[in-house]
Write an enzyme that holds these catalytic residues in place. Structure first.
Site, short mmCIF file in Angstrom:
data_model
loop_
_atom_site.label_atom_id
_atom_site.label_comp_id
_atom_site.label_asym_id
_atom_site.label_seq_id
_atom_site.Cartn_x
_atom_site.Cartn_y
_atom_site.Cartn_z
N VAL A 168 0.83 -1.21 0.00
CA VAL A 168 0.00 0.00 0.00
C VAL A 168 0.86 1.25 0.00
O VAL A 168 0.34 2.35 0.08
CB VAL A 168 -0.99 0.05 1.19
CG1 VAL A 168 -1.94 -1.12 1.10
CG2 VAL A 168 -0.27 0.04 2.51
N GLU A 169 2.18 1.10 -0.10
CA GLU A 169 3.01 2.30 -0.21
C GLU A 169 3.64 2.34 -1.61
O GLU A 169 3.03 2.79 -2.55
CB GLU A 169 4.03 2.35 0.93
CG GLU A 169 3.27 2.49 2.27
CD GLU A 169 4.16 2.63 3.49
OE1 GLU A 169 5.33 2.98 3.34
OE2 GLU A 169 3.67 2.38 4.61
N MET A 170 4.87 1.79 -1.76
CA MET A 170 5.51 1.95 -3.08
C MET A 170 5.45 0.70 -3.96
O MET A 170 5.68 0.77 -5.15
CB MET A 170 6.95 2.38 -2.89
CG MET A 170 7.02 3.75 -2.23
SD MET A 170 8.64 4.17 -1.66
CE MET A 170 9.11 5.33 -2.89
#
Lengths: 323, 1088
Positions: free
Chosen positions: A128-130
Site C-alpha cells: 500500500v506504499e511503493m
C-alpha cells in the site's frame, strides 16, 4: 497530621533529589536537549540521497516517491490521516515526520526498523506504499543517464541496494531542525520564549509529559503504552485494528500490546492529524487526550493553551522546511 | 626414460609447491591482528553491556532526565552485534561451533536486556509521573477534607517507603489498605472526586511500581556476565586450538622446504652431466656439416646463427666479415638483398621468405644473384624450431630453362591456335588460344586425335592429301570447318608442319590455326541487311554528307512512286509538300546535329502530286572520326493512323464510363428532336433521372464500385427505352432520357415506372446486394415549353418535387410548380422591402415565475404584416430570410428594437429580462459581439437584462466558431438560452461545452403533459439534466392549469404560455405587470 504531610513532602524531595541536583548545573540539566546545528554526513552522498528521496522510480509504477508522503516543505508529512500509495492504495497508519528521525531509537510507530537504513526497505516493498522490489528499482535506476555515474563516483561501484539505502538514510540524517525558539532559550537566550511558553514548558514538566517526551527529539527515544492511565482503545469509536496493536506486531509479546514509539514533538505543531490513528485534528485536543489517557489528568484549558504555545516553540528550521 | 623421470619430478615439485602455499595460507587463517580485533570487539560488547546495566540502574532509580544516552547505547550495541556476527563467519576449526553457540547465546541475552530496558523505560516514566503528582493530589484532598487527607497521606507515606525499599509484603499491605480506603463509605460528597482521584493514582502507582520492580528483577536475573565469561572462555579455547594447529602446519612446512632444497641439488648434478654429453654431440655434428658438398647453415629458433660450413660462405662471399655466432637470419637476408639476391618461387602461392615457417615444414625456392648465378635454396624448419638452410648452385640449368620459358610464353600468348601432335596424330600440347576457340581444355584435348573437331564436311580425300603432304615433311595449308565442344561451327585457316629430331626423323607435327569465323559471319550479316533493306515496308533513303541520295529501297518506290534511278544523286527535298515552313526544317536539322537523330510527323508529296503524312526517323551516321558520313531516313505512311485519330475525336461526345451520350451530345440531340417534333407535329418527353442513394454507395464502397454501379444503371436504362430514344448521362448520378414521338403523357409515365422498377431491384456489387432507387421528373414538349434548356430545367424541378414526395417516384412538371417558384421570388422581394415599409413589428410574450406568477422577462417575437397577404407566419418568412441573408438586417432591427424597448420599460421602472432570438446565419452575416455591446451601450441597458436565445441546431453547427462567438457574448454579461430544447440532437456534452444559462423546454413536450408518459419522462429528464448543469428552465407553451401544476411540481422555475399570457404589444406589458398583483389566476383570465 500536618507533620505527617511534611514527612511525605520531604521524603519525596529526597526521592527526587538527584533530579533536582542535576537540574542545578545550568540548562544542560533540562530533560530536553537542543538539536545540533550541524551534521557530519558526506555531502555527495547526501545529494544522491536527496535525489533518490524525491525519485518516484523507487515505486512500482513510477508514481510515488519518499517525498510523496514525507513532504519536506510542510513538515515531512502529508497531513493526511492515511497516506496514499501506488495505485491509490491507502495506508494503515498515520505517516510520521521524516525530520529529526535520525535521533529516534528505532523507526516506524512500532519500531520495527532498527535504523534509517532498515526503514528504507519498508515503504519500498509495502503493497500500500511503493509496491516495488530492489531488482526492479535498480534496473530502472540503471537506465537513468546519470545515476550509474553518480553511484560510481560516491561508492566506487555499480548501483546496489545497500548504497541506495545508505544514501537515502544519509540524506534523512541531515533533516534536522535546529534554532527553534525553545532551543535558543535552552542555550541562554532568555527572550526567545514568551511568558506563556515558559509557563507551558513548566507545566509540560510538572504534568509529567516530559517523562516520555524528552531528549533531543522531545520523544522518539522510547516506547509507551497508548492508554497507560485509561483505556484509550475501548473509549475510541473504531474497532481495534492490527495497526493498533503497535509493538506487539514486532515482538509478539502480549505485554507490548498498544505500545508505540513515543513520537517526537519537535514539529508536532506542523503535523496534524495526531496519534498513530490520526484520531485527533488539533494540537490542543491531542494535549487533552494525552493528559487523560497517559497521565490520568484532566488538563484545564489555560494549561492546554500554554502547553500548546510551548510545543510551537519547538519548531526549528531547515532549508527545505517552509510550512 | 629421462624425459619420464623429469615429468615425474616436475609433478612432484608442483604438488609440493601447492602444499607449501596451502600450509602458508592455513597458517595465516588466524593471524594476531584478527585475534586482537575480535577480543577488542568482545570487550567493547562487554563494556556496552556494562553501560546498559548502569543506565537501567539510573532509569529505575529515576536518575535519568532523558533517554538519549540509552538510544546511543542501544545503537552501539546493535552495531557491535552486527560486526561481531559478520566477523564470526570466517571462524572455523575445532571449538568454532561452541564459540558460535556461546556467541549467539550471549547476543541473545543482550537482546533480551534491550527489550527489558525498553519496558523499564516506559514503566519508569509512568511511575515517576505518579510520584510527582501524588503529593499534590493528596494535598488537594487534604484541603477538601482534612480527615480523609490524613488517612490517605498515611497510606501515601507507606507507598513512598515501598518505593524506596520495595518488598513484596509491603506491596500486599499497601494494596490491602488501598482496597479498604476504596470501600470506605464515609466519604463526604464534596471530597469524593479528589478522594477517588488520589486513590486511582495511588493504585496505578502501586501497580506500576510492582511491575517496574518485576522488570528490574527480570533484568538483573539475566546472566549477562556469566554468559560473557563463558563466551570469552570458548573463544580463548578456540584461539588456543587454532594456535596449536598453526604450529603443526609450520612444522610440516619446514620439512617440505628441506625436502625441496635437497631435490634441487640432485637436479643440478643431473644437468651438469647432460651438458657435457651435449657438447660432444655438437662437435661431431660440426665436422659432419663441414664435409657436406652443399652449403649449409643452421639458425636457432630466435634467428641466431648456430652452425654453418665453409661452402655457405662461398655462396655469399659478402657475408664473410659479418658471419659469426650472433648473426641473425634476418640480418643475413637483408644483407643478401642489399647484395642483389633476388628470390623466385616455384609457384605464386609461396610465402615470402621473410615469413616464419611453421614447425616441421620446408620451403624451396631459387635465389638469383647479380652475376647470373642461381642457387636452389631450401629452408626447413625443424620440429624444435631451428631453421636449416641448404644451398645448391644450379646456375647452368637455370639459364637453359630461361630460354625455353621465353619460347613457351610466345606460344601461350599466340593469337593463333597451336596444336602439337606425335606422329600418330595424338595431341601432346595445345595453347590457350586453342582452348578458347574449341571449348576443349588442355586436359581434355591432350591424348586425343584432332579429329574430335571434325564437323564432317571435309572429304576423306582432302584429309588423305593433308597427311601425305605432312608425312612427306612439307607444310600443308588449308581451311577447316570445325565443330566446337558445345557444337558451334567455326572456320579456321590452318598451317601444319612437321618437326624433326637430330637424326632428321619426324617426331611431331605442329598445326597453327587462325579462327576466321567472325570474318565469315560479317559477310553473312551484310547479305542479311541487304535483304531487310529490300523487303521492309518502311521507305529508306540513304544520303551522303551533303544530302545527296545514295540509295533508296523498294518500299521507297512503293510509297513515293519514284524509282531509285530517278532520285539517286538528287536531294530529298524533291519530296517536299510545301506544307512546312523554314522553321520546321531548321528544327529538324538542329535535332540531327545535336542529338544525331530526329523523328516526327511530316507531310510529303508523291510523284503523282498527292500529299501524304509520314512518320519520319532521321539519323546521321558518323565515321570513325565522328564526322557525318551519311544520313539515313526511314519513314512510314501514316495516312491510316490519322484517320483513326479522327474517329477518337468524334467519340468525345460520349461518356467514357457508360458509353452513353454525354451532356453536350444530349443538348444536340434534344435540339434535333425538338426540331423534328415541331416539323412532324409530334410530342416528345424528357425524363430527368436522379439516383436516390448513389452517394451512400460511393462513400461506403468507394469510387471504383460507384463507377461500376453507374455502368449497371446505364445498361438497365437502355433496356427500358426503344431504339430511337436517347439515354444520356447528364453528370454524376443524373441521367436524362428523351422519348421520341410520345402519343400521350401516360406513355412517358409508363416508361418512368418501368425505369423506377428496374432501378429499384437489387444491384450485385462487390459480392453484396446494393439497393438504390431513382426519382424522375418528366416534362413534355410542346405541352410545357418549347426550348431545350427550359425543358431540362423543368424536368429537374419536377425531379426535385419527386424527391420531396418521398423518392422512388416520378412527377410531371406542372405550371403550379413554376408558380410556387414565382411566388417565392415575389415574397422574397416583399421581404426586402418590409423593413423600409415598416411592416415588421415585435410582440412580447411574458415569461413568469411558476410559483408567484411574477413577470421576470419577455421574449421578443417578430411579426410581419404584409400589405396584401395580411399576417405572414414567421415559419414562412424566417427560413426565407435566412436563406436569402435578409436575416442579417432583420435580426439587427429586432435586436435594436427589443433593446430600445427594454430600456424604455426600465426607465419606467419595469425591470425585466428581454429575450431575443438569434439565428446562426447572423454570425456569418457579421453580427459582431461589439455590435451587441454597442447596442446595449446606446440604450444604456445593462447586459444582464438581455438574453439571447439560440436553437439546438446552432450548437450542433459550426461548433468552433459558434462557441467562440457565444463565449464572447457571455463574457459581455448577456444571458444565453437554448430555445426549443429537446427537438434537436443536443447532448449533455454539448450543453456542457456551451456557456448556457437557461433551457427552454419545447412546447411540443409540454403539450403532452401530464398524460403522455413519454413526454413526462422526457421533461423529467430535461429538468434533472438542467439541475445537474445548474441551468434555469423555462417551460414553453404552458396552456392548462394541469400542466402548470405538473411542471411546478417538477421544479421548473419559469414558464411562458397562453395560460399566463399570449404575446402582447409593447403597450400592453405595463398593464400585465400591474395585473400581476391578483396572482396567476388573474393573468390566466387576461391572457384568455
Amino acid at each position: 497530621m500536618r507533620r505527617l504531610f511534611l514527612v511525605i513532602v520531604v521524603g519525596w524531595q529526597l526521592l527526587l533529589l538527584p533530579c533536582t541536583i542535576s537540574a542545578n548545573d545550568g540548562l544542560s540539566g533540562e530533560p530536553i536537549r537542543p538539536v545540533p546545528r550541524r551534521h557530519d554526513e558526506n555531502s555527495r552522498k547526501v545529494a544522491l540521497g536527496e535525489r533518490l528521496f524525491h525519485d518516484p522510480r523507487l515505486s512500482g509504477d513510477d508514481t510515488v516517491a519518499c517525498s510523496s508522503c514525507h513532504q519536506l516543505a510542510i513538515g515531512g508529512v502529508d497531513r493526511l490521516p492515511r497516506s496514499f500509495g501506488v495505485g491509490g492504495a491507502v495506508g494503515v497508519i498515520n505517516t510520521p515526520t521524516v525530520y529529526n528521525s535520525g535521533f529516534n531509537v528505532a523507526q516506524f510507530w512500532d519500531g520495527r526498523a532498527r535504523d534509517l537504513e532498515q526503514q528504507v526497505e519498508g515503504p519500498v516493498h509495502n503493497p500500500v506504499e511503493m509496491l516495488s522490489d530492489w531488482p526492479q528499482v535498480i534496473a530502472k535506476l540503471n537506465k537513468d543517464e546519470q545515476y550509474p555515474a553518480v553511484f560510481q563516483a560516491v561508492y566506487g561501484d555499480r548501483i546496489k541496494r545497500e548504497y541506495i539505502r545508505d544514501a537515502i538514510a544519509a540524506f534523512e540524517r541531515t533533516l534536522i531542525t535546529p534554532n527553534s525558539p525553545f532551543d535558543r532559550w535552552l542555550l541562554g537566550d532568555f527572550k526567545a520564549l514568551s511568558e506563556q511558553q515558559k509557563r507551558g514548558y513548566s507545566l509540560f514538566k510538572s504534568y509529567g509529559c516530559v517523562a516520555c517526551h524528552q531528549g533531543v527529539n522531545v520523544g522518539g527515544n522510547m516506547y509507551q503504552h497508548m492508554g497507560a492511565m485509561g483505556d484509550y482503545f475501548s473509549d475510541r469509536d473504531e474497532a481495534v485494528s492490527d495497526a493498533d496493536l503497535g509493538r506487539y506486531n514486532v515482538t509478539g509479546d502480549a505485554s507490548d500490546r498498544h505500545y508505540f514509539k513515543v513520537p517526537s514533538l519537535r514539529l508536532a505543531a506542523l503535523t496534524p492529524p495526531y496519534f498513530h490513528d490520526a484520531s485527533v485534528d488539533t494540537l490542543q485536543e491531542a494535549i487533552r487526550v494525552m493528559g487523560l489517557y497517559q497521565l490520568g489528568r484532566n488538563i484545564p484549558d489555560a494549561d492546554v493553551q500554554a502547553i500548546e504555545a510551548f510545543i510551537k516553540s519547538l519548531v526549528g528550521t531547515h532549508p527545505r522546511l517552509n510550512p | 626414460m629421462k624425459g619420464g623421470r623429469f615429468g615425474v619430478a616436475q609433478y612432484v615439485l608442483l604438488v609440493a609447491m601447492v602444499g607449501v602455499i596451502l600450509l602458508f595460507v592455513q597458517n595465516r587463517a588466524m593471524d594476531v591482528e584478527q585475534h586482537n580485533q575480535r577480543v577488542d570487539l568482545l570487550l567493547q560488547l562487554k563494556q556496552v553491556e556494562g553501560e546498559l546495566d548502569r543506565d537501567v540502574l539510573l532509569v529505575t532509580s529515576f536518575l535519568l532526565e532523558q533517554y538519549d544516552s540509552l538510544v546511543k547505547t542501544t545503537h552501539r550495541l546493535h552495531r557491535l552485534s552486527g560486526e561481531i556476527q559478520s566477523a564470526e563467519l570466517d571462524v572455523s576449526g575445532e571449538g568454532a561451533e561452541r564459540y558460535r553457540t556461546e556467541l549467539s547465546g550471549y547476543l541473545d541475552t543482550q537482546q533480551r536486556k534491550l527489550a527489558l530496558m525498553e519496558r523499564i523505560k516506559s514503566k519508569a516514566a509512568l511511575v515517576r509521573n505518579g510520584l510527582h503528582y501524588l503529593p499534590a493530589a493528596a494535598k488537594q484532598l487534604h484541603e477538601e477534607d482534612e480527615r480523609l487527607g490524613s488517612e490517605v497521606s498515611d497510606v501515601l507515606a507507606e507507598l513512598l517507603r515501598y518505593n524506596l525499599l520495595s518488598s513484596d509484603s509491603g506491596h500486599w499491605h499497601i494494596a490491602r489498605r488501598l482496597n479498604e480506603l476504596a470501600r470506605s463509605t464515609s466519604v463526604p460528597v464534596a471530597a469524593r472526586i479528589a478522594y477517588d482521584n488520589v486513590l486511582f493514582h495511588m493504585q496505578a502507582n502501586l501497580r506500576l511500581t510492582g511491575e517496574l520492580d518485576q522488570l528490574r528483577s527480570a533484568y538483573t536475573a539475566i546472566p549477562g556476565i556469566e554468559r560473557f565469561d563463558a563466551l570469552y572462555a570458548a573463544y580463548t579455547d578456540l584461539y588456543a586450538a587454532q594456535s596449536r594447529r598453526a604450529e603443526i602446519f609450520s612444522l610440516v612446512l619446514l620439512v617440505l622446504t628441506v625436502a625441496l632444497i635437497g631435490g634441487l641439488g640432485w637436479a643440478f648434478r643431473d644437468i651438469y652431466r647432460e651438458r657435457r654429453r651435449a657438447q660432444r654431440a655438437w662437435n661431431q655434428l660440426r665436422d659432419a656439416v663441414e664435409s657436406l658438398s652443399e652449403a649449409f647453415a643452421l639458425y636457432a629458433p630466435d634467428g641466431r646463427l648456430v652452425l654453418h660450413n665453409r661452402r655457405y660462405l662461398d655462396c655469399y662471399p659478402w657475408l664473410s666479415e659479418q658471419l659469426g655466432p650472433n648473426m641473425l637470419l634476418s640480418a643475413v637476408r637483408s644483407a643478401n638483398k642489399r647484395a642483389g639476391v633476388q628470390v623466385q618461387y616455384d609457384s605464386e602461392k609461396a610465402e615470402p621468405v621473410e615469413s616464419e615457417l611453421p614447425g616441421g615444414q620446408g620451403r624451396t625456392y631459387v635465389e638469383q644473384l647479380r652475376e647470373g648465378r642461381w642457387y636452389l635454396a631450401s629452408d626447413t624448419r625443424t620440429s624444435a624450431g631451428e631453421t636449416v638452410c641448404v644451398r645448391v648452385d644450379i646456375s647452368d640449368s637455370m639459364r637453359r630453362e630461361q630460354e625455353l620459358r621465353k619460347l613457351y610464353r610466345a606460344l601461350e600468348q599466340s593469337p593463333a591456335s597451336v596444336v602439337i601432335t606425335n606422329t600418330e596424330g595424338n595431341i601432346e600440347y595445345v595453347n590457350p588460344k586453342f582452348e578458347e576457340s574449341t571449348g576443349y581444355t588442355a586436359e581434355e584435348a591432350i591424348g586425343q586425335n584432332p579429329r574430335i573437331l571434325k564437323s564432317g564436311d571435309k572429304s576423306p580425300e582432302e584429309y588423305k592429301d593433308m597427311w601425305e603432304t605432312i608425312t612427306a615433311g612439307k607444310v600443308w595449308r588449308g581451311q577447316f570447318h570445325n565443330k566446337r565442344k558445345d557444337g558451334a561451327i567455326y572456320w579456321e585457316a590452318a598451317s601444319i608442319s612437321p618437326v624433326r629430331d637430330g637424326e632428321g626423323d619426324i617426331t611431331h607435327f605442329i598445326a597453327v590455326k587462325e579462327d576466321i569465323t567472325a570474318r565469315k559471319r560479317a559477310e553473312d550479316q551484310l547479305r542479311l541487311n541487304a535483304t531487310v533493306f529490300d523487303t521492309t515496308t518502311e521507305g529508306i533513303i540513304v544520303t551522303d554528307a551533303d544530302g545527296r541520295i545514295k540509295t533508296v529501297n523498294p518500299a521507297f518506290t512503293r510509297i513515293t512512286g519514284y524509282e531509285a534511278e530517278e532520285v539517286v544523286g538528287k536531294k530529298p527535298s524533291l519530296l517536299s509538300s510545301g506544307r512546312h515552313d523554314e522553321d520546321f526544317y531548321t528544327a529538324m536539322w538542329h535535332g540531327i546535329r545535336t542529338r544525331g537523330y530526329w523523328s516526327g510527323e511530316i507531310w510529303n508529296r508523291r510523284k503523282d502530286g498527292s500529299v501524304f503524312p509520314e512518320w519520319l526517323s532521321l539519323a546521321s551516321i558518323p565515321n570513325d572520326r565522328g564526322e557525318v558520313q551519311e544520313y539515313v531516313a526511314v519513314f512510314s505512311d501514316i495516312t491510316r493512323r490519322k484517320q483513326d485519330e479522327e474517329q477518337i475525336r468524334r467519340q468525345a461526345n460520349y461518356d467514357a464510363l457508360t458509353g452513353l451520350p454525354n451532356r453536350s451530345l444530349l443538348v444536340d440531340r434534344l435540339a434535333r428532336s425538338i426540331a423534328g417534333a415541331r416539323r412532324e407535329d409530334s410530342m416528345i418527353a424528357l425524363l430527368f433521372i436522379d439516383l436516390d442513394r448513389f452517394k451512400g454507395v460511393n462513400d461506403t464502397l468507394g469510387h471504383v464500385m460507384g463507377d461500376e454501379l453507374l455502368q449497371m444503371v446505364a445498361e438497365r436504362l437502355q433496356v427500358c427505352v426503344r431504339e430511337v430514344d436517347t439515354v444520356a448521362r447528364f453528370g454524376g448520378d443524373e441521367f436524362v432520357v428523351i422519348l421520341e414521338d410520345v402519343k400521350q403523357a401516360n406513355d412517358a409515365a409508363e416508361v418512368a415506372k418501368k425505369i423506377i422498377a428496374e432501378l429499384d431491384s437489387a444491384f450485385s456489387l462487390a459480392n453484396r446486394e446494393v439497393f438504390i432507387g431513382a426519382s424522375i421528373g418528366i416534362t413534355l414538349f410542346p405541352t410545357d415549353t418549347d426550348d431545350p434548356s427550359s425543358m431540362l430545367r423543368n424536368a429537374d424541378m419536377a425531379m426535385y418535387r419527386a424527391k420531396d414526395a418521398g423518392r422512388n417516384n416520378y412527377q410531371f412538371f406542372t405550371l403550379t410548380m413554376n408558380e410556387q417558384v414565382q411566388q417565392r421570388m415575389a415574397l422574397e422581394n416583399d421581404l426586402r422591402l418590409a423593413l423600409e415599409r415598416d411592416e415588421l413589428a415585435l410582440h412580447y410574450q411574458p415569461i413568469v415565475r411558476f410559483d408567484s406568477g411574477e413577470l421576470v422577462g419577455v421574449e421578443a417575437l417578430l411579426r410581419w404584416r404584409h400589405p396584401q397577404r395580411g399576417m405572414v407566419s414567421p415559419d414562412t418568412f424566417i427560413p426565407l430570410a435566412e436563406e436569402t441573408g435578409l436575416i442579417g438586417p432583420i435580426g439587427r432591427w429586432v435586436l435594436k428594437t427589443a433593446v430600445a424597448q427594454a430600456a424604455e420599460w426600465r426607465r419606467a421602472g419595469l425591470h425585466m429580462r428581454m429575450s431575443v432570438n438569434l439565428s446562426s446565419r447572423q454570425l456569418s452575416l457579421g453580427l459582431t459581439v461589439d455590435e451587441v455591446a454597442d447596442t446595449l451601450a446606446e440604450n444604456d441597458l445593462p447586459a444582464a437584462a438581455l438574453t439571447l436565445e439560440i436553437t439546438e441546431g446552432m450548437m450542433l453547427e459550426g461548433a468552433g466558431e459558434m462557441l467562440t462567438w457565444l463565449k464572447a457574448l457571455k463574457k459581455l454579461g448577456v444571458g444565453l438560452s437554448v430555445d426549443d430544447f429537446g427537438t434537436g440532437f443536443s447532448s449533455l456534452s454539448y450543453l456542457k461545452r456551451f456557456p448556457m444559462d437557461t433551457l427552454k423546454i419545447d412546447r411540443s413536450f409540454v403539450d403532452g403533459l401530464p398524460d403522455d408518459r413519454e413526454d413526462v419522462s422526457l421533461v423529467q429528464a430535461i429538468v434533472a439534466m438542467a439541475d445537474s448543469l445548474d441551468l434555469k428552465i423555462v417551460a414553453e407553451g404552458v396552456e392548462t392549469e394541469r400542466q402548470r401544476r405538473f411542471l411546478q411540481h417538477l421544479g421548473c422555475d419559469l414558464a411562458q404560455g397562453y395560460l399566463f399570457s399570449k404575446p402582447l404589444w409593447a403597450e400592453a406589458i405595463p398593464a400585465f405587470v400591474s395585473a400581476q398583483g391578483t396572482g396567476p389566476k388573474a393573468a390566466l383570465m387576461d391572457g384568455g
